[in-house]
Design a protein around this motif. Structure first.
Motif, PDB file in Angstrom:
ATOM      1  N   MET A  33      14.888  63.294   0.168  1.00  0.00           N
ATOM      2  CA  MET A  33      13.717  62.612   0.693  1.00  0.00           C
ATOM      3  C   MET A  33      12.689  63.670   1.096  1.00  0.00           C
ATOM      4  SD  MET A  33      13.379  59.911   3.905  1.00  0.00           S
ATOM      5  CE  MET A  33      14.702  58.899   3.337  1.00  0.00           C
ATOM      6  N   GLY A  34      11.448  63.521   0.620  1.00  0.00           N
ATOM      7  CA  GLY A  34      10.382  64.458   0.935  1.00  0.00           C
ATOM      8  C   GLY A  34       9.814  64.218   2.322  1.00  0.00           C
ATOM      9  N   LYS A  35       8.926  65.129   2.717  1.00  0.00           N
ATOM     10  CA  LYS A  35       8.312  65.026   4.042  1.00  0.00           C
ATOM     11  C   LYS A  35       7.559  63.717   4.239  1.00  0.00           C
ATOM     12  CE  LYS A  35       7.231  69.269   6.351  1.00  0.00           C
ATOM     13  NZ  LYS A  35       6.248  70.298   6.648  1.00  0.00           N
ATOM     14  N   GLN A  36       6.784  63.338   3.235  1.00  0.00           N
ATOM     15  CA  GLN A  36       5.987  62.102   3.337  1.00  0.00           C
ATOM     16  C   GLN A  36       6.910  60.893   3.470  1.00  0.00           C
ATOM     17  OE1 GLN A  36       2.421  61.627   2.872  1.00  0.00           O
ATOM     18  NE2 GLN A  36       2.537  59.400   2.907  1.00  0.00           N
ATOM     19  N   GLU A  37       7.949  60.844   2.652  1.00  0.00           N
ATOM     20  CA  GLU A  37       8.875  59.704   2.706  1.00  0.00           C
ATOM     21  C   GLU A  37       9.606  59.646   4.043  1.00  0.00           C
ATOM     22  OE1 GLU A  37       8.945  61.961   0.167  1.00  0.00           O
ATOM     23  OE2 GLU A  37       7.997  60.779  -1.414  1.00  0.00           O
ATOM     24  N   ALA A  38      10.038  60.811   4.540  1.00  0.00           N
ATOM     25  CA  ALA A  38      10.724  60.862   5.832  1.00  0.00           C
ATOM     26  C   ALA A  38       9.781  60.433   6.957  1.00  0.00           C
ATOM     27  CB  ALA A  38      11.266  62.268   6.092  1.00  0.00           C
ATOM     28  N   ALA A  39       8.521  60.858   6.859  1.00  0.00           N
ATOM     29  CA  ALA A  39       7.534  60.480   7.873  1.00  0.00           C
ATOM     30  C   ALA A  39       7.280  58.978   7.842  1.00  0.00           C
ATOM     31  CB  ALA A  39       6.234  61.250   7.649  1.00  0.00           C
ATOM     32  N   GLU A  40       7.201  58.405   6.648  1.00  0.00           N
ATOM     33  CA  GLU A  40       6.999  56.959   6.535  1.00  0.00           C
ATOM     34  C   GLU A  40       8.200  56.202   7.085  1.00  0.00           C
ATOM     35  OE1 GLU A  40       5.829  55.885   2.557  1.00  0.00           O
ATOM     36  OE2 GLU A  40       4.153  57.293   2.591  1.00  0.00           O
ATOM     37  N   ALA A  41       9.407  56.706   6.827  1.00  0.00           N
ATOM     38  CA  ALA A  41      10.616  56.059   7.351  1.00  0.00           C
ATOM     39  C   ALA A  41      10.606  56.082   8.876  1.00  0.00           C
ATOM     40  CB  ALA A  41      11.862  56.747   6.808  1.00  0.00           C
ATOM     41  N   LEU A  42      10.219  57.217   9.471  1.00  0.00           N
ATOM     42  CA  LEU A  42      10.147  57.297  10.927  1.00  0.00           C
ATOM     43  C   LEU A  42       9.048  56.374  11.444  1.00  0.00           C
ATOM     44  CD1 LEU A  42      11.347  58.932  13.415  1.00  0.00           C
ATOM     45  CD2 LEU A  42       9.127  60.064  13.359  1.00  0.00           C
ATOM     46  N   GLY A  43       7.930  56.320  10.729  1.00  0.00           N
ATOM     47  CA  GLY A  43       6.855  55.417  11.116  1.00  0.00           C
ATOM     48  C   GLY A  43       7.292  53.964  11.118  1.00  0.00           C
TER      49      GLY A  43
END
Length: 93
Positions: free
Chosen positions: A1-11
């Motif tokens: 999982m990339g940074k953007q995907e991980a950030a969206e998951a946390l969001g």
């Protein structure tokens, strides 16, 4: 999982936490102008998720409560925010 995907998951986790918080959700909705229908329709929008993280980071107590709930390090919110639209750090030099 990339940074953007991980950030969206946390969001998304932050949005779910916020929606479950009967005291804080109305404050977010009033401050952002986002309605319940908007939340449902835009739940996966990275810009909305960034706004949710921005909102939570306004108060250390909210950061602590959310991060403790999901078992994340407190700095994770800021790191995730930087990976979402509008969260880039600006260097004014």
């Amino acid at each position: 999982m990339g940074k953007q995907e991980a950030a969206e998951a946390l969001g998304l986790q932050a949005l779910a936490w916020l929606v479950a918080n009967d005291d804080l959700l109305p404050v977010f909705m009033d401050a952002s102008g986002v309605g319940a229908d908007d939340l449902r329709a835009q739940a996966s929008d990275p810009a909305l998720l960034g706004a949710v993280l921005d909102f939570l980071m306004m108060d250390d107590a909210w950061v602590i409560a959310f991060c403790d709930t999901i078992g994340a390090q407190y700095e994770t919110l800021m790191q995730s925010r930087q990976a979402l639209p509008g969260g880039e750090q600006v260097n004014w030099t």
